[in-house]
Design a protein around this motif. Structure first.
Motif, PDB file in Angstrom:
ATOM      1  N   VAL A   1       0.805  -1.222   0.000  1.00 21.39           N
ATOM      2  CA  VAL A   1       0.000   0.000   0.000  1.00 21.39           C
ATOM      3  C   VAL A   1       0.842   1.279   0.000  1.00 21.39           C
ATOM      4  O   VAL A   1       0.306   2.360   0.181  1.00 21.39           O
ATOM      5  CB  VAL A   1      -0.977   0.030   1.210  1.00 21.39           C
ATOM      6  N   GLY A   2       2.130   1.160  -0.212  1.00 20.78           N
ATOM      7  CA  GLY A   2       2.976   2.356  -0.248  1.00 20.78           C
ATOM      8  C   GLY A   2       3.056   3.061   1.088  1.00 20.78           C
ATOM      9  O   GLY A   2       3.164   4.286   1.148  1.00 20.78           O
TER      10      GLY A   2
ATOM     11  N   PHE B   1       8.396   3.988   3.139  1.00 23.58           N
ATOM     12  CA  PHE B   1       9.025   4.687   2.019  1.00 23.58           C
ATOM     13  C   PHE B   1      10.376   5.251   2.410  1.00 23.58           C
ATOM     14  O   PHE B   1      10.691   5.387   3.588  1.00 23.58           O
ATOM     15  CB  PHE B   1       8.124   5.820   1.531  1.00 23.58           C
TER      16      PHE B   1
ATOM     17  N   ALA C   1      12.325   8.361   2.625  1.00 27.35           N
ATOM     18  CA  ALA C   1      12.091   9.804   2.657  1.00 27.35           C
ATOM     19  C   ALA C   1      13.349  10.535   2.191  1.00 27.35           C
ATOM     20  O   ALA C   1      14.433   9.952   2.204  1.00 27.35           O
ATOM     21  CB  ALA C   1      11.723  10.222   4.073  1.00 27.35           C
ATOM     22  N   PRO C   2      13.220  11.793   1.792  1.00 25.37           N
ATOM     23  CA  PRO C   2      14.413  12.571   1.457  1.00 25.37           C
ATOM     24  C   PRO C   2      15.364  12.598   2.663  1.00 25.37           C
ATOM     25  O   PRO C   2      14.908  12.467   3.801  1.00 25.37           O
ATOM     26  CB  PRO C   2      13.872  13.975   1.170  1.00 25.37           C
TER      27      PRO C   2
ATOM     28  N   LEU D   1      10.857   5.492   6.539  1.00 20.64           N
ATOM     29  CA  LEU D   1       9.777   5.809   7.474  1.00 20.64           C
ATOM     30  C   LEU D   1       8.521   4.999   7.174  1.00 20.64           C
ATOM     31  O   LEU D   1       8.402   4.381   6.121  1.00 20.64           O
ATOM     32  CB  LEU D   1       9.437   7.309   7.385  1.00 20.64           C
ATOM     33  N   VAL D   2       7.589   5.014   8.134  1.00 17.37           N
ATOM     34  CA  VAL D   2       6.302   4.347   7.983  1.00 17.37           C
ATOM     35  C   VAL D   2       5.200   5.411   8.033  1.00 17.37           C
ATOM     36  O   VAL D   2       5.205   6.264   8.915  1.00 17.37           O
ATOM     37  CB  VAL D   2       6.076   3.314   9.099  1.00 17.37           C
ATOM     38  N   ASP D   3       4.284   5.353   7.079  1.00 18.71           N
ATOM     39  CA  ASP D   3       3.113   6.219   7.093  1.00 18.71           C
ATOM     40  C   ASP D   3       2.035   5.501   7.895  1.00 18.71           C
ATOM     41  O   ASP D   3       1.386   4.586   7.407  1.00 18.71           O
ATOM     42  CB  ASP D   3       2.655   6.462   5.649  1.00 18.71           C
ATOM     43  N   GLU D   4       1.846   5.933   9.141  1.00 18.07           N
ATOM     44  CA  GLU D   4       0.940   5.200  10.035  1.00 18.07           C
ATOM     45  C   GLU D   4      -0.512   5.263   9.574  1.00 18.07           C
ATOM     46  O   GLU D   4      -1.303   4.380   9.892  1.00 18.07           O
ATOM     47  CB  GLU D   4       1.061   5.738  11.470  1.00 18.07           C
ATOM     48  N   ASP D   5      -0.863   6.312   8.833  1.00 13.06           N
ATOM     49  CA  ASP D   5      -2.241   6.399   8.352  1.00 13.06           C
ATOM     50  C   ASP D   5      -2.506   5.404   7.235  1.00 13.06           C
ATOM     51  O   ASP D   5      -3.652   5.019   7.011  1.00 13.06           O
ATOM     52  CB  ASP D   5      -2.520   7.823   7.848  1.00 13.06           C
ATOM     53  N   TYR D   6      -1.458   4.989   6.512  1.00 14.50           N
ATOM     54  CA  TYR D   6      -1.654   4.087   5.376  1.00 14.50           C
ATOM     55  C   TYR D   6      -1.371   2.631   5.735  1.00 14.50           C
ATOM     56  O   TYR D   6      -1.892   1.740   5.088  1.00 14.50           O
ATOM     57  CB  TYR D   6      -0.735   4.510   4.220  1.00 14.50           C
TER      58      TYR D   6
END
Lengths: 159, 269
Positions: B156-157, B160, B162-163, B168-173
């Motif tokens: 689910v992307g 990622f 990051a620059p 990092l982890v996108d906790e909302d996704y």
């Protein structure tokens, strides 16, 4: 009754596919966030989310704001390279919104914090000061329950 | 006939070659000039080290962070583990960073990490204390790979690169499927039992963005943990590339970690 066109099923199929395509485009426009990075495949807003967590540790600079005197003394001491929070705990447990909420004393009723670093272990670097009761004459007679800080200053623990 | 044709082609090539003037002399001259230039550059040149592989181009992000762990300095006190727990509210029995104790003796390799070294290490069992060849404490954490396998498997992307080098982890996704936990060769990830999301070391992204160091680096009494910018040639982490004594964990996985180790024994995996 009118005879249906022999191509009617193609027209219907095209109609269904067309509607499905429009639904797909609509859903994509709604669901894909505007900050989506198509090159690196992530939601740009996730950076802000990751940066938004609260700080617990403030670093020695945050201690100086109130404890300048202690810091002047400490910067000459043997333990000067240590972070205050290594022994005294996190800033967030001591100060909130600029107001003191709890004491930040170290554990002065046990030897745990001293021995955690300084008790002799084979895995520690050879040049690191390690406490081994058997090899230090002055300590041979001491009670096991005696606190290190009874004799040694925790900020400047010169033997 | 075929034989005559082959013969003709051969003649043609020989003829073409012979039209170049002084080819052997020229070749030797070029060889000599090339050797001389390479020698001069190698001895007096600017020097090339592995850091240039990670630095950003002028139009890229301003920083490119890296992490260095000096095993020769680590005493295994566990201050980093405690600070990480407090800073990032890591649930009990789970760790974003932990410390392993390696003991190598005549019988083999012994590794332990009681509670991730949250309370340091007990004295080593007498059985292992004899004839020790190597004994070291090795801090472990997310390696923030340049080529992270965890990102490739996320459906689910949500995780990622990051620059500036953070993974990092996108906790909302994140939906907590755990593919990334399996993909990580360093066992750096876990599913958070409270949030039911993938959780891992972020190099304290929230601190670094405010100009502070990660919590573990802040509290390390031995300065065994370093964090800094590879774009800055004067930073402490850039300096380790000049000495060229750094190592990474599991290089055979081609993950290209940006967490570098100094003084790591061969037995550490």
């Amino acid at each position: 009754m009118k005879e249906p066109s022999p191509k009617a099923h193609f027209v219907r199929l095209a109609g269904v596919l067309g509607v499905a395509f429009v639904v797909f485009l609509t859903l994509k426009a709604i669901l894909v966030p505007s900050s989506w990075d198509y090159d690196n495949w992530y939601r740009g807003d996730a950076l802000e989310l990751n940066a938004s967590y609260e700080l617990a540790y403030g670093g020695n600079d945050s201690c100086v704001a109130c404890h300048q005197d202690t810091m002047d003394e400490f910067s000459q001491a043997k333990h000067q390279q240590l972070s205050c929070e290594s022994c005294h705990g996190a800033l967030a447990d001591h100060v909130k919104d600029g107001v003191k909420i709890a004491d930040a004393h170290m554990d002065d009723e046990s030897r745990w914090q001293c021995l955690n670093c300084h008790e002799a272990r084979v895995n520690k670097p050879k040049d690191f000061p390690q406490f081994d009761k058997i090899t230090i004459n002055e300590h041979k007679e001491l009670d096991d329950e005696m606190l290190c800080i009874a004799c040694h200053s925790p900020h400047d623990p010169t033997p | 006939m075929p034989e005559i044709e082959t013969h003709d082609t051969k003649n043609l090539i020989i003829k073409e070659r012979s039209t170049e003037p002084d080819s052997r002399r020229e070749f030797l001259q070029h060889l000599l000039a090339g050797t001389a230039t390479a020698t001069v550059l190698m001895v007096f040149g600017p020097g090339v080290n592995a850091r240039s592989k990670y630095t950003n181009p002028a139009d890229g992000p301003e920083h490119q962070y890296a992490y260095v762990i000096d095993i020769n300095k680590c005493i295994g006190c566990g201050n980093c583990v405690r600070a990480c727990k407090r800073e990032n509210s890591v649930p009990e029995d789970y760790f974003r960073t932990w410390v392993e104790r390696y003991v190598v003796n005549a019988d083999g390799v012994y590794v332990d990490s009681p509670k991730g070294a949250l309370e340091g290490f007990e004295k080593l069992n007498k059985r292992f204390r004899e004839n020790i060849k190597i004994s070291r404490t090795v801090p472990k954490m997310c390696n923030h790979c340049h080529n992270p396998p965890c990102i490739q498997v996320c459906p689910v992307g949500a995780t990622f690169k990051a620059p500036e080098g953070f993974v990092l982890v996108d906790e909302d996704y994140c939906m907590g499927c755990g593919y990334c936990v399996q993909a990580c060769p360093y066992a750096a990830r876990f599913i958070n039992p409270v949030e039911h999301k993938s959780d891992k070391c972020t190099w304290c992204y929230h601190r670094v963005q405010k100009g502070l160091l990660p919590a573990c680096v802040t509290v390390c009494p031995q300065k065994a943990r370093l964090f800094g910018d590879l774009n800055d040639a004067e930073s402490e982490v850039s300096k380790i590339f000049e000495a060229d004594q750094w190592m990474v964990l599991k290089p055979e996985m081609h993950t290209d970690p940006t967490c570098f180790y100094i003084g790591m024994p061969r037995e550490v995996v």
